[in-house]
Design a protein around this motif. Structure first.
Motif, PDB file in Angstrom:
ATOM      1  N   LEU A 170       0.832  -1.211   0.000  1.00  0.00           N
ATOM      2  CA  LEU A 170       0.000   0.000   0.000  1.00  0.00           C
ATOM      3  C   LEU A 170       0.861   1.253   0.000  1.00  0.00           C
ATOM      4  O   LEU A 170       0.558   2.233  -0.690  1.00  0.00           O
ATOM      5  N   TRP A 171       1.948   1.249   0.762  1.00  0.00           N
ATOM      6  CA  TRP A 171       2.846   2.404   0.831  1.00  0.00           C
ATOM      7  C   TRP A 171       3.498   2.684  -0.526  1.00  0.00           C
ATOM      8  O   TRP A 171       3.553   3.828  -0.968  1.00  0.00           O
ATOM      9  N   THR A 172       3.992   1.632  -1.188  1.00  0.00           N
ATOM     10  CA  THR A 172       4.612   1.822  -2.500  1.00  0.00           C
ATOM     11  C   THR A 172       3.608   2.329  -3.540  1.00  0.00           C
ATOM     12  O   THR A 172       3.945   3.171  -4.382  1.00  0.00           O
ATOM     13  N   LYS A 173       2.369   1.865  -3.450  1.00  0.00           N
ATOM     14  CA  LYS A 173       1.346   2.336  -4.379  1.00  0.00           C
ATOM     15  C   LYS A 173       1.034   3.812  -4.150  1.00  0.00           C
ATOM     16  O   LYS A 173       0.965   4.606  -5.105  1.00  0.00           O
ATOM     17  N   ILE A 174       0.873   4.205  -2.884  1.00  0.00           N
ATOM     18  CA  ILE A 174       0.571   5.608  -2.578  1.00  0.00           C
ATOM     19  C   ILE A 174       1.745   6.502  -2.955  1.00  0.00           C
ATOM     20  O   ILE A 174       1.580   7.582  -3.530  1.00  0.00           O
ATOM     21  N   PHE A 175       2.973   6.029  -2.652  1.00  0.00           N
ATOM     22  CA  PHE A 175       4.156   6.855  -2.906  1.00  0.00           C
ATOM     23  C   PHE A 175       4.425   6.997  -4.404  1.00  0.00           C
ATOM     24  O   PHE A 175       4.872   8.052  -4.875  1.00  0.00           O
ATOM     25  N   SER A 176       4.147   5.966  -5.178  1.00  0.00           N
ATOM     26  CA  SER A 176       4.354   6.039  -6.632  1.00  0.00           C
ATOM     27  C   SER A 176       3.281   6.880  -7.317  1.00  0.00           C
ATOM     28  O   SER A 176       3.576   7.609  -8.273  1.00  0.00           O
ATOM     29  N   ASP A 177       2.051   6.801  -6.828  1.00  0.00           N
ATOM     30  CA  ASP A 177       0.976   7.597  -7.438  1.00  0.00           C
ATOM     31  C   ASP A 177       1.068   9.064  -7.059  1.00  0.00           C
ATOM     32  O   ASP A 177       0.713   9.938  -7.861  1.00  0.00           O
ATOM     33  N   ASN A 178       1.500   9.342  -5.839  1.00  0.00           N
ATOM     34  CA  ASN A 178       1.584  10.724  -5.345  1.00  0.00           C
ATOM     35  C   ASN A 178       3.024  10.986  -4.886  1.00  0.00           C
ATOM     36  O   ASN A 178       3.302  11.068  -3.687  1.00  0.00           O
ATOM     37  N   LEU A 179       3.925  11.107  -5.849  1.00  0.00           N
ATOM     38  CA  LEU A 179       5.343  11.184  -5.511  1.00  0.00           C
ATOM     39  C   LEU A 179       5.684  12.471  -4.777  1.00  0.00           C
ATOM     40  O   LEU A 179       6.345  12.449  -3.734  1.00  0.00           O
ATOM     41  N   GLU A 180       5.217  13.590  -5.285  1.00  0.00           N
ATOM     42  CA  GLU A 180       5.574  14.882  -4.699  1.00  0.00           C
ATOM     43  C   GLU A 180       4.495  15.434  -3.771  1.00  0.00           C
ATOM     44  O   GLU A 180       4.691  16.497  -3.192  1.00  0.00           O
ATOM     45  N   SER A 181       3.388  14.738  -3.671  1.00  0.00           N
ATOM     46  CA  SER A 181       2.304  15.239  -2.822  1.00  0.00           C
ATOM     47  C   SER A 181       1.924  14.266  -1.712  1.00  0.00           C
ATOM     48  O   SER A 181       0.819  14.348  -1.177  1.00  0.00           O
TER      49      SER A 181
END
Length: 305
Positions: A146-157
């Motif tokens: 879940l963390w990798t998905k959130i971080f990849s989809d919202n890299l700068e936000s």
């Protein structure tokens, strides 16, 4: 002989049946104005209205009685919202909050995943609740996915609370390499860590013997001089050193603080009493000044006479 006579019709109480002209006019006016007519309950409206609080409590009770089988839980949730015209997002969110207060992590995961499968509640708050529930339930692999998905989809936000949570998860499980990777990502993105993250990373540097990096960390992120705390709904600024000392106090220190508080209260009471005593003095001075003025006026009157 047959005699035919016409007699006038006999009507009794004719005068009592006559309608006055005034009532006729008023009735005509009311009909023309289309006045208020009686309202009847619609067929599709129910008289009993249930609020979101009672609905969420009912949802929590129904979910708790189920087993951990996915099909059974999803079927019960689908039947719960079967007669709803719109998805009850407020009711489901309140139910998740209640389950979070009760620390029912498995139920939170089930309800949150069901809500996301319906395409509802896809917010950062929902994802953070799901991440926290997965970490508390011991599902570290799912939490990392879940963390990798959130971080990849919202890299700068990506919000800072996600970085804080992942660093805390890795810190409590002893996965220091992954914790350093997330801390490096924060520095690359320009996200300033808070005091908790800096203290965690500093402790790990001290445990691993990396004193040079520990010193660099303290230089780059020095401890703040002031911190804010909320006391009875008010934001109060407190010195960081005093706060650390207050947290490190023992029972003896607490007793000393209580003695200091009692002594300060006694001093305040003495000060109030002294202010009250001093508060009488101005009145006496005013009375003396008034007496002197009256004497001066009488003396001037005597001289005039």
């Amino acid at each position: 002989m047959l005699a035919l006579r016409c007699f006038p019709p006999i009507i009794r109480g004719l005068e009592s049946l006559k309608i006055p002209s005034s009532t006729r006019r008023s009735s005509v006016v009311l009909c023309g104005a289309k006045g208020p007519r009686p309202r009847y309950a619609r067929v599709w409206k129910s008289n009993k209205r249930i609020g979101t609080i009672s609905k969420s409590a009912k949802l929590v009770q129904s979910v708790k009685q189920l087993s951990n089988v996915k099909e059974e839980v999803y079927g019960a949730l689908d039947s719960f919202i079967a007669w709803e015209l719109e998805f009850p997002i407020i009711t489901v969110k309140k139910a998740i909050k209640t389950l979070e207060d009760q620390k029912e992590w498995k139920r939170i995961i089930q309800v949150t995943k069901w809500m996301l499968s319906k395409g509802q509640g896809r917010t950062m708050g929902t994802y953070f609740i799901l991440l926290n529930a997965l970490a508390e339930d011991g599902r570290l692999e799912e939490a990392e996915e879940l963390w990798t998905k959130i971080f990849s989809d919202n890299l700068e936000s990506t919000p800072r609370m996600f970085f804080n949570k992942m660093i805390a998860i890795y810190y409590h499980r002893g996965l220091y390499d992954k914790m350093f990777e997330i801390f490096a990502d924060m520095e690359e993105l320009g996200i300033r860590p808070n005091v908790a993250i800096v203290s965690m990373v500093g402790r790990v540097f001290q445990e691993l013997g990396m004193l040079d990096k520990y010193e660099k960390l303290n230089r780059k992120y020095p401890p703040p001089k002031w911190q804010y705390r909320y006391v009875r709904g008010k934001r109060i600024r407190v010195r960081a050193n005093d706060l650390q000392k207050h947290e490190d106090y023992t029972d003896q220190g607490i007793s000393n603080d209580e003695e200091a508080v009692h002594s300060s209260n006694e001093r305040l009471e003495e000060g109030d009493s002294s202010t009250n005593d001093n508060g009488v003095e101005p009145e006496e001075v005013e009375e003396d000044s008034n007496d002197s003025l009256e004497e001066a006026e009488t003396s001037t009157d005597e001289t005039r006479v």
